[in-house]
Design an enzyme around this catalytic site. Structure first.
Site, PDB file in Angstrom:
ATOM      1  CG  ASP A  66     -22.671  -0.124   6.537  1.00 24.46           C
ATOM      2  OD1 ASP A  66     -23.639   0.441   5.998  1.00 24.46           O
ATOM      3  OD2 ASP A  66     -22.616  -1.354   6.735  1.00 24.46           O
ATOM      4  CG  ASP A  78     -23.351  -5.568   6.063  1.00 23.08           C
ATOM      5  OD1 ASP A  78     -23.071  -4.560   5.383  1.00 23.08           O
ATOM      6  OD2 ASP A  78     -24.332  -5.616   6.825  1.00 23.08           O
TER       7      ASP A  78
END
EC number: 3.4.23.36
Length: 182
Positions: free
Chosen positions: A141, A123
């Protein structure tokens, strides 16, 4: 075979491929140019912050001991297979739902790849206001979010049409049954 891709929701698999490629390219760029936990301010409310996520969304179950890696991988693989099956079944007339599922598929596969190759999801997108930071996320995401948003939009947009159709069918059925009773 080409007809299958032209006449079904599989024609939108390019969206899945694009989401997957952009996701992996962005993650490898982060790995190659940043060190773990490094943060680079891009805007007054947005940083690139390189982190490893061993859990699910919002780092759910991150410290669960390792089993969650395989659990979330299995869920994503099953969901991906179901989405592929559904895309194959969807008629050419449907557009919004196959596009939504194509985004979700691309995002799911991007995160599955990370879990299988790295053991965690990479991330790096970090939005914040003052000292409050939204949990870091990635392109995969974002693709899943876009797909989910399109599903909700389709539900509201086409849900009314389906309700009207069901209402019309119900009224027609009632009219036919009352004529039969007479």
């Amino acid at each position: 075979m080409l007809k299958l891709f032209r006449e079904t929701g599989l024609r939108f698999l390019w969206i899945s491929a694009l989401a997957f490629i952009l996701d992996q390219w962005s993650k490898y760029t982060v790995i190659d140019t940043m060190s773990l936990y490094q943060s680079i301010q891009v805007l007054p409310f947005f940083n690139f912050t390189y982190v490893h996520n061993y859990g699910a969304a919002f780092s759910f179950l991150e410290n669960a001991g390792g089993w969650q890696r395989w659990f979330f991988t299995a869920i994503a693989v099953v969901v991906s297979v179901v989405i592929l099956w559904w895309l194959k079944q969807s008629p050419r007339s449907q557009k919004m739902l196959p596009v939504a599922f194509a985004f979700i598929l691309g995002g799911a596969l991007g995160n599955v790849y990370d879990r299988l190759v790295h053991g965690y999801v990479i991330d790096f997108l970090d939005f914040y206001v003052n000292n409050y930071h939204w949990p870091a996320f990635n392109i995969a995401d974002s693709a899943i979010f876009i797909g989910a948003a399109l599903l909700i939009i389709d539900m509201f947009k086409n849900g009314d049409k389906k309700s009207e159709e069901n209402g019309a069918e119900s009224k027609a059925g009632s009219a036919n049954s009352s004529e039969t009773i007479k």
